[in-house]
Design a protein around this motif. Sequence first.
Motif, PDB file in Angstrom:
ATOM      1  N   GLU A   1      -2.548   0.048   4.260  1.00  0.00           N
ATOM      2  CA  GLU A   1      -1.515   1.066   4.048  1.00  0.00           C
ATOM      3  C   GLU A   1      -0.228   0.440   3.531  1.00  0.00           C
ATOM      4  O   GLU A   1       0.428   0.992   2.637  1.00  0.00           O
ATOM      5  CB  GLU A   1      -1.261   1.829   5.349  1.00  0.00           C
ATOM      6  N   ALA A   2       0.128  -0.707   4.060  1.00  0.00           N
ATOM      7  CA  ALA A   2       1.346  -1.384   3.610  1.00  0.00           C
ATOM      8  C   ALA A   2       1.218  -1.824   2.155  1.00  0.00           C
ATOM      9  O   ALA A   2       2.167  -1.698   1.378  1.00  0.00           O
ATOM     10  CB  ALA A   2       1.638  -2.588   4.503  1.00  0.00           C
ATOM     11  N   LEU A   3       0.046  -2.316   1.765  1.00  0.00           N
ATOM     12  CA  LEU A   3      -0.156  -2.736   0.381  1.00  0.00           C
ATOM     13  C   LEU A   3      -0.159  -1.555  -0.575  1.00  0.00           C
ATOM     14  O   LEU A   3       0.331  -1.655  -1.700  1.00  0.00           O
ATOM     15  CB  LEU A   3      -1.453  -3.532   0.247  1.00  0.00           C
ATOM     16  N   ARG A   4      -0.721  -0.422  -0.134  1.00  0.00           N
ATOM     17  CA  ARG A   4      -0.691   0.776  -0.980  1.00  0.00           C
ATOM     18  C   ARG A   4       0.742   1.176  -1.292  1.00  0.00           C
ATOM     19  O   ARG A   4       1.060   1.554  -2.426  1.00  0.00           O
ATOM     20  CB  ARG A   4      -1.400   1.929  -0.285  1.00  0.00           C
ATOM     21  N   VAL A   5       1.614   1.100  -0.288  1.00  0.00           N
ATOM     22  CA  VAL A   5       3.020   1.448  -0.488  1.00  0.00           C
ATOM     23  C   VAL A   5       3.709   0.387  -1.336  1.00  0.00           C
ATOM     24  O   VAL A   5       4.441   0.707  -2.280  1.00  0.00           O
ATOM     25  CB  VAL A   5       3.741   1.609   0.871  1.00  0.00           C
ATOM     26  N   ALA A   6       3.477  -0.876  -1.032  1.00  0.00           N
ATOM     27  CA  ALA A   6       4.141  -1.964  -1.752  1.00  0.00           C
ATOM     28  C   ALA A   6       3.810  -1.947  -3.243  1.00  0.00           C
ATOM     29  O   ALA A   6       4.683  -2.216  -4.075  1.00  0.00           O
ATOM     30  CB  ALA A   6       3.749  -3.311  -1.143  1.00  0.00           C
ATOM     31  N   PHE A   7       2.572  -1.624  -3.575  1.00  0.00           N
ATOM     32  CA  PHE A   7       2.165  -1.601  -4.980  1.00  0.00           C
ATOM     33  C   PHE A   7       2.265  -0.217  -5.601  1.00  0.00           C
ATOM     34  O   PHE A   7       1.989  -0.061  -6.785  1.00  0.00           O
ATOM     35  CB  PHE A   7       0.733  -2.129  -5.137  1.00  0.00           C
ATOM     36  N   ALA A   8       2.652   0.781  -4.823  1.00  0.00           N
ATOM     37  CA  ALA A   8       2.778   2.155  -5.319  1.00  0.00           C
ATOM     38  C   ALA A   8       1.516   2.567  -6.075  1.00  0.00           C
ATOM     39  O   ALA A   8       1.568   2.951  -7.244  1.00  0.00           O
ATOM     40  CB  ALA A   8       4.016   2.307  -6.191  1.00  0.00           C
ATOM     41  N   VAL A   9       0.374   2.501  -5.383  1.00  0.00           N
ATOM     42  CA  VAL A   9      -0.905   2.749  -6.044  1.00  0.00           C
ATOM     43  C   VAL A   9      -1.096   4.207  -6.463  1.00  0.00           C
ATOM     44  O   VAL A   9      -2.075   4.515  -7.151  1.00  0.00           O
ATOM     45  CB  VAL A   9      -2.103   2.284  -5.183  1.00  0.00           C
TER      46      VAL A   9
END
Length: 70
Positions: free
Chosen positions: A35-43
């Motif tokens: 979830e944090a990576l989805r937000v960080a990369f704005a997928v």
Amino acid sequence: MSSVPAAEWALFAAHVAVVDWLRDRGEPDGDTATEALRVAFAVHRPEGRAALALTLAGGSAWLYRHLCKT
């Protein structure tokens, strides 16, 4: 050759996996690694998905070269 460094890495990986599993229980509120990576990369945006793909490809290439000592 000692097995202690291998055990330390295994325990570290297990700790990260258990923390992520515990945080995955319940509502998706941004507390897991995914979830944090989805937000960080704005997928949710095409540019974010492209940036994630490039990061994964570059990281994979680097890890391969690092592990194979090429």
